[in-house]
Design an enzyme around this catalytic site. Structure first.
Site, short mmCIF file in Angstrom:
data_model
loop_
_atom_site.label_atom_id
_atom_site.label_comp_id
_atom_site.label_asym_id
_atom_site.label_seq_id
_atom_site.Cartn_x
_atom_site.Cartn_y
_atom_site.Cartn_z
CB SER A 15 -24.01 -24.56 -54.92
OG SER A 15 -23.80 -25.93 -55.23
CG LEU A 17 -21.84 -25.55 -63.46
CD1 LEU A 17 -21.50 -26.76 -64.34
CD2 LEU A 17 -21.32 -24.26 -64.08
CG ASP A 36 -28.53 -28.66 -53.58
OD1 ASP A 36 -27.93 -28.25 -54.60
OD2 ASP A 36 -27.94 -29.07 -52.56
CG ASP A 57 -29.44 -39.67 -52.70
OD1 ASP A 57 -28.90 -39.46 -53.81
OD2 ASP A 57 -29.05 -40.56 -51.92
CB CYS A 85 -26.65 -28.87 -62.38
SG CYS A 85 -26.99 -27.88 -63.84
CB SER A 148 -17.03 -33.18 -67.20
OG SER A 148 -15.68 -32.75 -67.11
CE1 TYR A 161 -16.91 -34.92 -62.35
CE2 TYR A 161 -15.28 -34.39 -64.04
CZ TYR A 161 -16.42 -34.06 -63.32
OH TYR A 161 -17.07 -32.88 -63.58
CG PHE A 194 -17.58 -23.58 -65.89
CD1 PHE A 194 -18.53 -22.59 -66.05
CD2 PHE A 194 -17.16 -24.27 -67.02
CE1 PHE A 194 -19.06 -22.28 -67.29
CE2 PHE A 194 -17.67 -23.98 -68.27
CZ PHE A 194 -18.63 -22.98 -68.41
#
Length: 255
Positions: A15, A17, A36, A57, A85, A148, A161, A194
């Site tokens: 999903s 990016l 994923d 994972d 990602c 980020s 984060y 985004f």
């Protein structure tokens, strides 16, 4: 690096990016392994691009090593392109109104975003180092991580984060320096606001407020624009050991 014919592995490829990156690399001629946490998401994206779907994972080294072994077994060689990602977004204050501790949320965020990235980078580096060089420079592969802009502009409630993404940004240069002798480049992209699953739940009012603060263009970034930068990094051999912001010149306010 010539993407056409290369093997690429994209984490978080089911999903956002990661999906956009997997699709762009496939369109450029790469054979793509889509990794994923969701088996269904990985299968859906990989099926649409003729790639390989993998479930893992990223915080589990055994899972990641198994994913690389399967990629090598089914595609014939280790990936020369790895794009990290996979990640989670969390919001928790250090001192919330109810006085509760947020240490568990902090630890989980660090584990997925930072340790997960490092785990994939470590396994990828070992696999790439065993490959034959591609050119006279001795290039063997490229690893692109995702940070980020919060690592520099972290807002209130983003301590976990921002710290996790700051770690990703900080490991870029030492990793690039260490892996240089193997012909492996390491780069990091720091995206701004985004259109992803993290932003999908925003109310129209909140979205309008956020977009009003974006200098130009005054809209959220599209995943395809992130993927475009990944491709440019892969194709330019002098891009190494650097963090690139892709944010439309925005600087986040405290809250």
């Amino acid at each position: 690096m010539n993407i056409n014919g290369s093997i690429a592995l994209v984490t978080g490829g089911g999903s956002g990016l990661g999906e956009a990156t997997a699709r762009r690399l496939a369109a450029a001629g790469a054979r793509v392994a889509v990794l994923d946490r969701s088996e269904e998401a990985a299968a859906l994206v990989s099926g649409g691009i003729g790639g390989l779907g993998l479930t893992a994972d990223v915080t589990d080294a055994g899972d990641v090593e198994a994913a690389f072994r399967r990629t090598i077994a089914e595609m014939g060689e280790a990936p020369r392109v790895v794009v990290n990602c996979a990640g989670i977004g969390t919001a928790a204050r250090i001192l919330p109104r109810d006085g509760a501790l947020s240490i568990e949320a902090f630890e989980r965020t660090i584990r997925v975003n930072l340790i997960g990235t490092y785990t994939v980078l470590s396994v990828a580096a070992r696999a790439m180092a065993a490959l034959e060089p591609l050119d006279e420079d001795g290039a063997r592969g490229v690893i692109v991580n995702t940070a980020s802009i919060a690592y520099q502009d972290g807002q209130i409630g983003q301590a976990a984060y921002a710290a996790s993404k700051g770690g990703v940004a900080s490991l870029t240069l030492p990793a690039a320096r260490e892996l240089a002798r193997f012909g492996i480049r390491v780069m990091t992209i720091a995206p701004g606001l985004f259109e992803t699953a993290m932003s999908a739940g925003l109310s129209p009012e909140v979205r309008a407020t956020l977009e009003a603060g974006l200098p130009f263009p005054s809209r959220m970034g599209r995943p395809e624009e992130f993927a475009m930068l990944v491709q440019q990094i892969l194709e330019n051999p002098l891009l190494n050991g650097e963090v690139i912001r892709i944010d439309g010149a925005v600087r986040l306010s405290p809250k």
